[in-house]
Design a protein around this motif. Structure first.
Motif: not given
Length: 177
Positions: A85-86, A147-153, A173-177
């Motif tokens: 994902h660019e 699917d970006i939670v680990e990168q954001v953290l 709450a917003q549907g993160e995997r």
């Protein structure tokens, strides 16, 4: 210009991705680029994971000749995910909106005060320049994935433990995997 992995010779350099120091002896990634100010080349240093997230193509190129001690599988997985994902390399962490004046780069609506927002940074001529914010809810439309939670953290090191938990809860709450 071959990119490289090596152990830091001193503790003076900083990671270009997260701005945290690279400790003496710590494994680091060096992206070699043409020197924009003269002849030769320059090396931009990163923590390996930061480079995999922010400079994925360079990491993949360097992994082919990487020395022993480099976690090839993990770095290759992170880099391939960023390449898929660019816009993912633009992620620069998350924070709560301080004023409610910033607008989302995706939907152009204001981001409410104290709402979670994702910081963006663009890589331009070897420098990461701040590039605005997006709502958590706009992440799929902007990045093409949720699917970006680990990168954001990873790039939100300044958040305390309870803030990190609150951010994870907001993603869930917003549907993160």
């Amino acid at each position: 210009m071959a990119h490289l992995f090596e152990h830091a010779a001193s503790g003076r350099s900083k990671c270009r991705g997260c701005q945290e120091p690279l400790a003496k002896g710590e494994l680091r990634f060096g992206e070699r680029l043409a020197n924009p100010f003269g002849e030769g080349e320059i090396t931009h240093w990163f923590h390996p994971a930061c480079a995999a997230y922010k400079r994925p193509q360079a990491v993949i190129e360097a992994l082919e000749g990487a020395a022993v001690g480099v976690d090839r599988e993990t770095l290759a997985r992170l880099a391939r995910a960023s390449l898929a994902h660019e816009r993912l390399p633009r992620i620069d962490g998350a924070e709560r909106s301080s004023s409610g004046q910033a607008r989302c780069r995706h939907c152009h609506e204001p981001i409410a005060k104290d709402a979670w927002r994702i910081r963006l940074a663009f890589h331009e001529e070897g420098i990461f320049a701040p590039g605005g914010f997006i709502h958590l809810a706009c992440r799929h439309g902007y990045f093409g994935t949720t699917d970006i939670v680990e990168q954001v953290l990873h790039f939100s090191a300044a958040l305390a433990g309870d803030e990190r938990a609150a951010l994870r809860d907001a993603f869930k709450a917003q549907g993160e995997r």
